[in-house]
Design a protein around this motif. Structure first.
Motif, PDB file in Angstrom:
ATOM      1  N   VAL A 118      44.267  32.758  33.627  1.00  0.00           N
ATOM      2  CA  VAL A 118      45.345  31.770  33.452  1.00  0.00           C
ATOM      3  C   VAL A 118      46.746  32.311  33.738  1.00  0.00           C
ATOM      4  CG1 VAL A 118      44.038  30.403  31.764  1.00  0.00           C
ATOM      5  CG2 VAL A 118      45.583  32.193  30.966  1.00  0.00           C
ATOM      6  N   PHE A 119      46.894  33.626  33.697  1.00  0.00           N
ATOM      7  CA  PHE A 119      48.223  34.229  33.888  1.00  0.00           C
ATOM      8  C   PHE A 119      48.462  34.645  35.329  1.00  0.00           C
ATOM      9  CE2 PHE A 119      44.943  37.024  32.272  1.00  0.00           C
ATOM     10  CZ  PHE A 119      44.823  37.908  33.334  1.00  0.00           C
ATOM     11  N   CYS A 120      47.493  34.446  36.205  1.00  0.00           N
ATOM     12  CA  CYS A 120      47.532  35.073  37.527  1.00  0.00           C
ATOM     13  C   CYS A 120      47.857  34.075  38.634  1.00  0.00           C
ATOM     14  CB  CYS A 120      46.193  35.743  37.802  1.00  0.00           C
ATOM     15  SG  CYS A 120      46.165  36.620  39.374  1.00  0.00           S
ATOM     16  N   GLY A 160      42.766  38.578  44.910  1.00  0.00           N
ATOM     17  CA  GLY A 160      41.313  38.540  45.027  1.00  0.00           C
ATOM     18  C   GLY A 160      40.603  39.417  44.023  1.00  0.00           C
ATOM     19  N   GLU A 161      39.307  39.178  43.889  1.00  0.00           N
ATOM     20  CA  GLU A 161      38.457  39.986  43.015  1.00  0.00           C
ATOM     21  C   GLU A 161      37.583  40.860  43.937  1.00  0.00           C
ATOM     22  OE1 GLU A 161      37.831  40.975  39.903  1.00  0.00           O
ATOM     23  OE2 GLU A 161      36.121  41.986  40.781  1.00  0.00           O
ATOM     24  N   PRO A 162      37.899  42.151  44.009  1.00  0.00           N
ATOM     25  CA  PRO A 162      37.196  42.999  44.984  1.00  0.00           C
ATOM     26  C   PRO A 162      35.676  42.996  44.818  1.00  0.00           C
ATOM     27  CG  PRO A 162      38.760  44.301  43.663  1.00  0.00           C
ATOM     28  CD  PRO A 162      38.970  42.873  43.306  1.00  0.00           C
ATOM     29  N   LEU A 191      40.084  50.812  42.034  1.00  0.00           N
ATOM     30  CA  LEU A 191      39.594  49.453  42.266  1.00  0.00           C
ATOM     31  C   LEU A 191      39.635  48.716  40.945  1.00  0.00           C
ATOM     32  CD1 LEU A 191      36.442  48.530  44.319  1.00  0.00           C
ATOM     33  CD2 LEU A 191      36.799  47.527  42.088  1.00  0.00           C
ATOM     34  N   SER A 192      40.256  47.555  40.946  1.00  0.00           N
ATOM     35  CA  SER A 192      40.413  46.801  39.704  1.00  0.00           C
ATOM     36  C   SER A 192      39.525  45.565  39.719  1.00  0.00           C
ATOM     37  CB  SER A 192      41.883  46.388  39.557  1.00  0.00           C
ATOM     38  OG  SER A 192      42.074  45.694  38.352  1.00  0.00           O
ATOM     39  N   THR A 193      38.819  45.345  38.603  1.00  0.00           N
ATOM     40  CA  THR A 193      37.943  44.170  38.514  1.00  0.00           C
ATOM     41  C   THR A 193      38.174  43.419  37.209  1.00  0.00           C
ATOM     42  OG1 THR A 193      35.638  43.398  38.431  1.00  0.00           O
ATOM     43  CG2 THR A 193      36.063  45.594  37.542  1.00  0.00           C
ATOM     44  N   VAL A 214      39.344  48.201  34.727  1.00  0.00           N
ATOM     45  CA  VAL A 214      38.767  46.946  34.244  1.00  0.00           C
ATOM     46  C   VAL A 214      39.870  46.157  33.550  1.00  0.00           C
ATOM     47  CG1 VAL A 214      37.126  45.938  32.610  1.00  0.00           C
ATOM     48  CG2 VAL A 214      36.424  47.852  34.058  1.00  0.00           C
ATOM     49  N   SER A 215      40.064  44.928  34.000  1.00  0.00           N
ATOM     50  CA  SER A 215      41.083  44.060  33.393  1.00  0.00           C
ATOM     51  C   SER A 215      40.514  43.475  32.123  1.00  0.00           C
ATOM     52  CB  SER A 215      41.455  42.950  34.383  1.00  0.00           C
ATOM     53  OG  SER A 215      41.980  43.523  35.559  1.00  0.00           O
ATOM     54  N   LEU A 216      40.890  44.066  31.018  1.00  0.00           N
ATOM     55  CA  LEU A 216      40.312  43.654  29.740  1.00  0.00           C
ATOM     56  C   LEU A 216      41.169  42.553  29.104  1.00  0.00           C
ATOM     57  CD1 LEU A 216      37.983  44.262  27.836  1.00  0.00           C
ATOM     58  CD2 LEU A 216      39.355  46.099  26.815  1.00  0.00           C
ATOM     59  N   HIS A 217      42.436  42.847  28.876  1.00  0.00           N
ATOM     60  CA  HIS A 217      43.441  41.881  28.434  1.00  0.00           C
ATOM     61  C   HIS A 217      43.254  41.294  27.035  1.00  0.00           C
ATOM     62  CE1 HIS A 217      44.930  42.406  32.388  1.00  0.00           C
ATOM     63  NE2 HIS A 217      44.256  41.468  33.002  1.00  0.00           N
ATOM     64  N   ALA A 218      42.083  41.466  26.442  1.00  0.00           N
ATOM     65  CA  ALA A 218      41.892  41.017  25.057  1.00  0.00           C
ATOM     66  C   ALA A 218      40.655  41.707  24.499  1.00  0.00           C
ATOM     67  CB  ALA A 218      41.719  39.496  24.996  1.00  0.00           C
ATOM     68  N   LEU A 290      53.466  41.381  30.727  1.00  0.00           N
ATOM     69  CA  LEU A 290      53.080  40.254  31.583  1.00  0.00           C
ATOM     70  C   LEU A 290      54.215  39.854  32.521  1.00  0.00           C
ATOM     71  CD1 LEU A 290      50.585  38.069  31.539  1.00  0.00           C
ATOM     72  CD2 LEU A 290      52.401  36.571  30.730  1.00  0.00           C
ATOM     73  N   ASN A 291      53.879  39.639  33.764  1.00  0.00           N
ATOM     74  CA  ASN A 291      54.838  39.088  34.712  1.00  0.00           C
ATOM     75  C   ASN A 291      54.806  37.582  34.591  1.00  0.00           C
ATOM     76  OD1 ASN A 291      56.203  41.008  36.460  1.00  0.00           O
ATOM     77  ND2 ASN A 291      54.136  41.668  36.998  1.00  0.00           N
ATOM     78  N   GLU A 292      55.946  36.983  34.441  1.00  0.00           N
ATOM     79  CA  GLU A 292      55.949  35.527  34.302  1.00  0.00           C
ATOM     80  C   GLU A 292      55.609  34.862  35.618  1.00  0.00           C
ATOM     81  OE1 GLU A 292      59.572  35.036  31.598  1.00  0.00           O
ATOM     82  OE2 GLU A 292      58.652  33.038  31.681  1.00  0.00           O
TER      83      GLU A 292
HETATM   84  N1  SAH Z   1      40.747  40.674  40.404  1.00  0.00           N
HETATM   85  C1  SAH Z   1      41.050  42.015  40.011  1.00  0.00           C
HETATM   86  C2  SAH Z   1      42.225  42.638  40.729  1.00  0.00           C
HETATM   87  C3  SAH Z   1      43.453  41.839  40.996  1.00  0.00           C
HETATM   88  S1  SAH Z   1      44.716  41.665  39.821  1.00  0.00           S
HETATM   89  C4  SAH Z   1      41.233  42.116  38.525  1.00  0.00           C
HETATM   90  O1  SAH Z   1      41.152  41.089  37.853  1.00  0.00           O
HETATM   91  O2  SAH Z   1      41.369  43.216  38.012  1.00  0.00           O
HETATM   92  C5  SAH Z   1      45.327  43.229  39.365  1.00  0.00           C
HETATM   93  C6  SAH Z   1      45.773  43.266  37.913  1.00  0.00           C
HETATM   94  O3  SAH Z   1      46.951  42.474  37.702  1.00  0.00           O
HETATM   95  C7  SAH Z   1      44.711  42.732  36.960  1.00  0.00           C
HETATM   96  O4  SAH Z   1      44.634  43.549  35.838  1.00  0.00           O
HETATM   97  C8  SAH Z   1      45.283  41.380  36.620  1.00  0.00           C
HETATM   98  O5  SAH Z   1      44.725  40.877  35.441  1.00  0.00           O
HETATM   99  C9  SAH Z   1      46.759  41.692  36.546  1.00  0.00           C
HETATM  100  N2  SAH Z   1      47.626  40.520  36.588  1.00  0.00           N
HETATM  101  C10 SAH Z   1      47.483  39.366  37.237  1.00  0.00           C
HETATM  102  N3  SAH Z   1      48.505  38.533  37.013  1.00  0.00           N
HETATM  103  C11 SAH Z   1      49.329  39.169  36.173  1.00  0.00           C
HETATM  104  C12 SAH Z   1      50.580  38.830  35.555  1.00  0.00           C
HETATM  105  N4  SAH Z   1      51.151  37.656  35.751  1.00  0.00           N
HETATM  106  N5  SAH Z   1      51.159  39.765  34.771  1.00  0.00           N
HETATM  107  C13 SAH Z   1      50.590  40.971  34.569  1.00  0.00           C
HETATM  108  N6  SAH Z   1      49.430  41.344  35.119  1.00  0.00           N
HETATM  109  C14 SAH Z   1      48.797  40.449  35.906  1.00  0.00           C
END
Ligand code: SAH
Length: 352
Positions: A118-120, A160-162, A191-193, A214-218, A290-292
């Motif tokens: 949702v933040f991307c 993208g999701e690599p 490599l980020s997933t 790994v994008s965990l975020h929570a 977080l980037n807005e």
């Molecule tokens: N699909 C992959 C790689 C692309 S995004 C992934 O999900 O990891 C690279 C990183 O930037 C990820 O950790 C993603 O969650 C983060 N990201 C995306 N939008 C963002 C935002 N608005 N602020 C901070 N991080 C963000």
């Protein structure tokens, strides 16, 4: 003959087979491989090939040359952001970042993304298509060519999701790592997933020396599923189990990304849970303010330092990612979105 033979996506062995079929000597493969990886923009540039061969290649093969659609240079830190226009008119982004330890490019792996975080900004509008291995490689080659800067590190953290474009990404890694090509070592690649567990297991079996992020975020399913729809299918426990297995198989520690949103995933209680989750595995946490994104209601957290301290009090190492290119929409997906929005308003092309 296939009219869209993509020589730049081929390994030297595949090129050898291709040139053998054309009745050419074996060494043509490496000649062409070197030209392609140096960023040749036409077959005519390949002056050590016979003219009739060059003509034949021109007729039968594609040569991808991305065009700079837009380029932004940060006044703050020299970060450069490229918006490339691909052969079919689609656009992707690449960011060049300058660090003390060398220049790093952040490359895209797909046009858009299907993961729906949702933040991307990259996922708004979904995935249009996968990039070919050549199109991923081109971002390294042409960023280097345009900037005149040598690139020593690659992060696959662009659009993208690599792991959703697994085969092409793996081929890209093989190509960019090749000693006769860009020769970038696996230890210089991340490599980020978002956490596709089947593909993480598949990657583990290959035993590559790259760094997996790994994008965990929570740390809990409720929050993570809210932020990342992919979590509804997998869940935090299975993801962490898979990550542990990845470490055991490869010996490479995982880097966990944690983008912090105000009042969403930044409480002390969540820091405690995160620390519990990482117990018993040598991971590292990257805290990202977080980037807005204009389309998202989420705001950057104001508790990044407190959260970091709380993690450290549990013995978890956490760094706060330095923000680069804050003045140029450098978080991936934003520039492409802007271009699409402008395109919708003004159908004429070429306004930069
Ligand atoms: N699909 C992959 C790689 C692309 S995004 C992934 O999900 O990891 C690279 C990183 O930037 C990820 O950790 C993603 O969650 C983060 N990201 C995306 N939008 C963002 C935002 N608005 N602020 C901070 N991080 C963000």
């Amino acid at each position: 003959m296939n009219p869209v033979t993509d020589l730049k996506s081929m390994t030297p062995e595949e090129l050898e087979r291709y040139f053998k079929e054309l009745g050419q000597p074996k060494f043509r493969a490496m000649q062409v491989f070197r030209w392609l990886h140096r960023g040749a923009e036409s077959f005519d540039e390949m002056t050590n090939l016979p003219k009739d061969l060059r003509e034949r290649l021109r007729a039968e093969c594609v040569l991808t040359v991305p065009k700079v659609e837009r380029k932004q240079v940060s006044k703050l830190d020299g970060t450069v952001k490229y918006l490339w226009r691909l052969g079919d008119g689609n656009c992707v982004e690449t960011v060049l970042m300058r660090y003390k330890h060398g220049n790093t490019v952040c490359v895209s792996s797909q046009v858009g993304c299907n993961m729906g975080c949702v933040f991307c900004a990259s996922t708004l509008g979904g995935k249009v298509r996968d990039l070919t291995p050549a199109e991923i490689l081109d971002q390294v080659i042409f960023t280097e060519k345009d900037s005149g800067e040598e690139i020593s590190n690659i992060v696959m953290m662009g659009i993208g999701e690599p792991l959703d474009n697994f085969d092409h990404v793996l081929r890209f890694l093989e190509l960019v790592n090749h000693p006769e090509g860009r020769n970038i070592g696996m230890r210089h690649i991340s490599l980020s997933t978002c956490g596709l567990v089947k593909q993480i297991d598949k990657l583990a079996q290959l035993g590559l020396q790259l760094t997996l992020s790994v994008s965990l975020h929570a740390p809990d399913d409720e929050t993570r599923s809210r932020l990342m729809p992919v979590n509804r299918a997998v869940g935090v426990d299975l993801l962490m189990e898979t990550c542990r297995r990845y470490f055991e198989t490869t010996g490479r520690r995982i880097s966990y990304e944690y983008a912090m949103a105000d009042g969403v995933n930044d409480s002390d209680e969540q820091a405690d849970r995160l620390a519990r989750l990482l117990k018993g595995q040598p991971g590292h946490v990257n805290l990202i303010p977080l980037n807005e994104v204009a389309e998202s209601p989420l705001k950057p957290s104001r508790r990044v330092r407190q959260f970091q301290k709380r993690l450290e009090s549990h013995g978890v190492t956490a760094t706060v990612r330095r923000k680069l290119g804050g003045d140029i929409d450098a978080s991936c997906g934003q520039l492409r979105r802007k271009r699409i929005a402008e395109g919708e308003q003004t159908p004429e092309e070429g306004s930069t």
